[in-house]
Design an enzyme around this catalytic site. Structure first.
Site, PDB file in Angstrom:
ATOM      1  N   ALA A   1      46.506  51.295  45.882  1.00 40.76           N
ATOM      2  CA  ALA A   1      45.066  51.135  46.081  1.00 40.76           C
ATOM      3  C   ALA A   1      44.511  49.928  45.344  1.00 40.76           C
ATOM      4  O   ALA A   1      43.302  49.719  45.310  1.00 40.76           O
ATOM      5  CB  ALA A   1      44.333  52.401  45.625  1.00 40.76           C
TER       6      ALA A   1
ATOM      7  N   GLY B   1      44.781  44.359  45.145  1.00 41.31           N
ATOM      8  CA  GLY B   1      45.988  43.960  44.436  1.00 41.31           C
ATOM      9  C   GLY B   1      47.253  44.503  45.061  1.00 41.31           C
ATOM     10  O   GLY B   1      48.322  43.885  44.945  1.00 41.31           O
TER      11      GLY B   1
ATOM     12  N   GLU C   1      48.068  42.054  47.624  1.00 40.99           N
ATOM     13  CA  GLU C   1      48.599  40.844  46.989  1.00 40.99           C
ATOM     14  C   GLU C   1      50.066  41.027  46.601  1.00 40.99           C
ATOM     15  O   GLU C   1      50.874  40.102  46.735  1.00 40.99           O
ATOM     16  CB  GLU C   1      47.745  40.485  45.779  1.00 40.99           C
ATOM     17  CG  GLU C   1      46.357  39.978  46.177  1.00 40.99           C
ATOM     18  CD  GLU C   1      45.410  39.790  45.011  1.00 40.99           C
ATOM     19  OE1 GLU C   1      44.720  38.764  44.974  1.00 40.99           O
ATOM     20  OE2 GLU C   1      45.357  40.685  44.137  1.00 40.99           O
TER      21      GLU C   1
ATOM     22  N   GLU D   1      37.314  43.420  47.351  1.00 41.44           N
ATOM     23  CA  GLU D   1      36.738  42.766  46.174  1.00 41.44           C
ATOM     24  C   GLU D   1      35.311  42.282  46.416  1.00 41.44           C
ATOM     25  O   GLU D   1      34.450  42.383  45.530  1.00 41.44           O
ATOM     26  CB  GLU D   1      37.625  41.588  45.746  1.00 41.44           C
ATOM     27  CG  GLU D   1      38.931  41.991  45.065  1.00 41.44           C
ATOM     28  CD  GLU D   1      40.043  42.317  46.050  1.00 41.44           C
ATOM     29  OE1 GLU D   1      41.170  42.571  45.604  1.00 41.44           O
ATOM     30  OE2 GLU D   1      39.785  42.335  47.284  1.00 41.44           O
TER      31      GLU D   1
ATOM     32  N   ARG E   1      32.680  44.768  45.927  1.00 42.30           N
ATOM     33  CA  ARG E   1      32.571  45.209  44.535  1.00 42.30           C
ATOM     34  C   ARG E   1      32.016  44.114  43.631  1.00 42.30           C
ATOM     35  O   ARG E   1      31.969  44.264  42.406  1.00 42.30           O
ATOM     36  CB  ARG E   1      33.952  45.655  44.028  1.00 42.30           C
ATOM     37  CG  ARG E   1      34.455  46.906  44.744  1.00 42.30           C
ATOM     38  CD  ARG E   1      35.909  47.172  44.445  1.00 42.30           C
ATOM     39  NE  ARG E   1      36.380  48.377  45.137  1.00 42.30           N
ATOM     40  CZ  ARG E   1      37.654  48.675  45.355  1.00 42.30           C
ATOM     41  NH1 ARG E   1      38.598  47.847  44.933  1.00 42.30           N
ATOM     42  NH2 ARG E   1      37.995  49.784  45.989  1.00 42.30           N
TER      43      ARG E   1
END
Length: 257
Positions: free
Chosen positions: A61, A108, A111, A131, A134
């Site tokens: 997550a 992440g 990524e 992102e 957020r």
């Protein structure tokens, strides 16, 4: 213990690296990242291919946001560079890495998947870069590596709108390479890992190190590096044995029929 956050099992020249924080949906904390780095180093010293996967409900997550509440700009910068270093070791190591993805592969986690050389996802996989929603920005390499896979425009759409991609959409976008039925990603990854583990080391070197660099070169420079790599690989002992097997009909054709 930190090493419990990542499992490592090496068998038949393949290293199985599992994110092991299922209660937190494999959110990547500093401790998990360090454990992952250690597992990758051990895998690269003992195996010829690695499979990265997630224990529990999903692949990952993403970033553990609970660790970022009080960080300064300088701390965030160095933290981001730390992620880059770990993922670079996967991407530029000497053995191929395959991501086996199910459930959430977000932020992440995406990524990390993008740092691998091959990505396999089952039908439950979902990909997102939350992102933007957020109020933060990607920091684990997505702006370079995810954007290279799907293009900056599509990545911008995902970050600005919060759009997520299912496995089929991710395959169409070039984000993943294989789609399997639910529960099938590990099996598919295992089959692929066995194949790549048998490849000649010089060929693997060319794929992992020459190919990415060629993409950033001028055409003639890239073609020259390709010729150099071909000369190295095709004169190696394993290549000579493989060519002899093919010419003497001891190996299968690349495409049957």
């Amino acid at each position: 213990m930190a090493e419990d956050l990542v499992s490592l099992d090496i068998r038949d020249a393949v290293a199985w690296i599992g994110l092991n924080r299922p209660a937190k949906r494999n959110a990547i904390s500093d401790a998990l990242l360090a454990a992952l780095d250690g597992a990758v180093a051990r895998a690269q010293g003992s195996a010829r291919a690695m499979v990265v996967f997630g224990h529990g409900p999903c692949f990952s997550a993403g970033l553990d946001l609970s660790e970022h509440k009080a960080r300064t700009a300088e701390q965030v910068l160095h933290h981001s560079r730390g992620w880059h270093a770990v993922f670079r070791r996967i991407r530029t190591g000497h053995i191929p890495a395959i991501a086996a993805i199910h459930g959430a592969c977000v932020g992440g986690g995406l990524e990390l998947a993008a740092a691998c050389h091959i990505r396999v996802a089952d039908a439950t996989a979902r990909f997102a870069l939350p992102e933007g929603s957020r109020g933060i920005f990607v920091g684990g390499g997505a702006s370079v590596h995810v954007a290279r896979l799907i293009g900056a425009a599509r990545m911008a759409d995902m970050m600005l709108t919060g759009r997520s991609l299912d496995a089929d959409a991710a395959e169409r976008a070039g984000l993943i390479t294989y789609v399997t039925p639910e529960g099938g990603a590990l099996e598919q990854a295992a089959e692929l890992a066995v194949k790549v583990a048998r490849m000649a080391p010089l060929t693997v070197l060319g794929v992992l190190h020459a190919l990415p660099r060629i993409q950033d070169m001028a055409e003639e420079d890239g073609l020259f590096v390709e010729s150099l790599m071909a000369a190295l690989a095709q004169t190696g002992a394993e290549a000579q044995a493989g060519l002899a097997d093919f010419l003497e009909k001891r190996s299968a054709k690349a495409v049957e029929g």
